[in-house]
Motif scaffolding. Structure first.
Motif, short mmCIF file in Angstrom:
data_model
loop_
_atom_site.label_atom_id
_atom_site.label_comp_id
_atom_site.label_asym_id
_atom_site.label_seq_id
_atom_site.Cartn_x
_atom_site.Cartn_y
_atom_site.Cartn_z
N VAL A 1 0.46 -0.60 -0.14
CA VAL A 1 -0.09 -0.29 -0.16
C VAL A 1 0.61 1.10 -0.21
O VAL A 1 1.59 1.32 0.33
N GLY A 2 0.58 2.14 -0.88
CA GLY A 2 1.01 3.62 -0.57
C GLY A 2 0.70 4.12 -0.07
O GLY A 2 -0.56 4.41 0.15
N VAL A 3 1.67 5.20 0.73
CA VAL A 3 0.99 5.88 2.18
C VAL A 3 2.34 7.31 1.88
O VAL A 3 3.54 6.83 1.82
N ASP A 4 1.35 8.62 1.53
CA ASP A 4 1.35 9.67 1.98
C ASP A 4 1.27 9.96 2.35
O ASP A 4 1.48 11.95 2.20
N SER B 1 -5.01 8.81 0.80
CA SER B 1 -3.49 7.14 1.19
C SER B 1 -4.17 6.35 2.61
O SER B 1 -4.03 5.22 3.14
N ARG B 2 -4.57 7.49 3.77
CA ARG B 2 -5.19 6.92 4.48
C ARG B 2 -6.18 6.22 4.47
O ARG B 2 -6.13 5.06 5.09
N SER B 3 -6.73 6.36 3.80
CA SER B 3 -7.97 4.76 2.65
C SER B 3 -7.53 4.63 2.64
O SER B 3 -8.07 3.23 2.48
N GLN C 1 6.40 4.11 1.56
CA GLN C 1 6.27 5.94 1.46
C GLN C 1 7.64 6.59 0.68
O GLN C 1 8.38 6.38 1.66
N ALA C 2 7.22 6.80 -0.27
CA ALA C 2 8.88 7.25 -1.04
C ALA C 2 9.06 9.00 -0.84
O ALA C 2 7.70 9.32 -0.31
N TRP C 3 10.62 8.86 -0.86
CA TRP C 3 10.57 9.97 -0.78
C TRP C 3 11.77 11.04 -2.24
O TRP C 3 12.60 9.83 -2.21
N GLU D 1 6.77 10.50 9.57
CA GLU D 1 5.87 10.64 9.46
C GLU D 1 5.23 9.55 9.15
O GLU D 1 3.81 8.95 8.93
N LEU D 2 5.49 7.80 8.00
CA LEU D 2 5.32 6.68 7.68
C LEU D 2 5.24 5.97 9.27
O LEU D 2 3.20 5.84 9.35
N ARG D 3 5.41 6.11 10.49
CA ARG D 3 5.05 5.32 11.43
C ARG D 3 3.91 6.52 12.18
O ARG D 3 3.01 5.47 12.55
N ARG D 4 4.26 7.84 12.29
CA ARG D 4 2.82 8.55 12.50
C ARG D 4 1.47 8.05 12.15
O ARG D 4 0.59 8.30 12.34
#
Length: 149
Positions: free
Chosen positions: A15-18, A23-25, A45-47, A71-74
């Motif tokens: 799953v992509g998360v930003d 992305s939360r959904s 999560q890409a950066w 940010e990803l952890r949070r």
């Protein structure tokens, strides 16, 4: 597909998360699917370094990867809760999100992305990252839309 002489390998959901609502959904949906199927859930999560338009910039004081990791952890904690029963493998990778996600999903059973994340043009039905993933991923792709879409 069954492994030779053993049980079926565990399915993998990427799953992509930003941090965006979309992305939360997607993370919420992917976690529920992983819970139902027993799949391994990989949150990616890409950066990238900020664009400088040719101006010299000193990045020595900026821990961009560390900020992306935090940010990803949070986001995982906020969306799934501190004591979620769903194990999540967090992955932070340098690169353009569309390329990072399609590569991370190369051997996955499913890639889940939001319909648009940070940087999407208002009014687009599908963001450029999700569009790229739909066209180039080697596994099925689910695009999760939010109520605002």
């Amino acid at each position: 597909m069954r492994a030779l002489g053993g049980a079926a390998p565990r399915e993998v959901i990427v799953v992509g998360v930003d941090g965006s609502d979309s992305s939360r959904s997607a993370l919420r949906w992917a976690a529920r699917q992983a819970e139902l199927t027993g799949a391994e859930l990989r949150a990616v999560q890409a950066w990238r370094l900020p664009v400088t338009y040719g101006m010299p910039v000193d990045y020595s004081g900026g821990d961009f990867e560390g900020r992306a990791r935090e940010e990803l952890r949070r986001t995982i904690e906020e969306v799934l809760g501190e004591h979620s029963g769903i194990p999540v493998v967090p992955l932070v990778v340098e690169g353009h999100p569309s390329l990072v996600l399609t590569k991370a999903a190369r051997n996955a059973d499913l890639l889940v992305v939001g319909s648009h994340g940070h940087g999407a043009f208002a009014g687009m039905l599908l963001g450029s990252v999700s569009q790229h993933c739909v066209q180039h991923a080697t596994c099925p792709v689910l695009v999760v839309r939010t109520a605002d879409d």
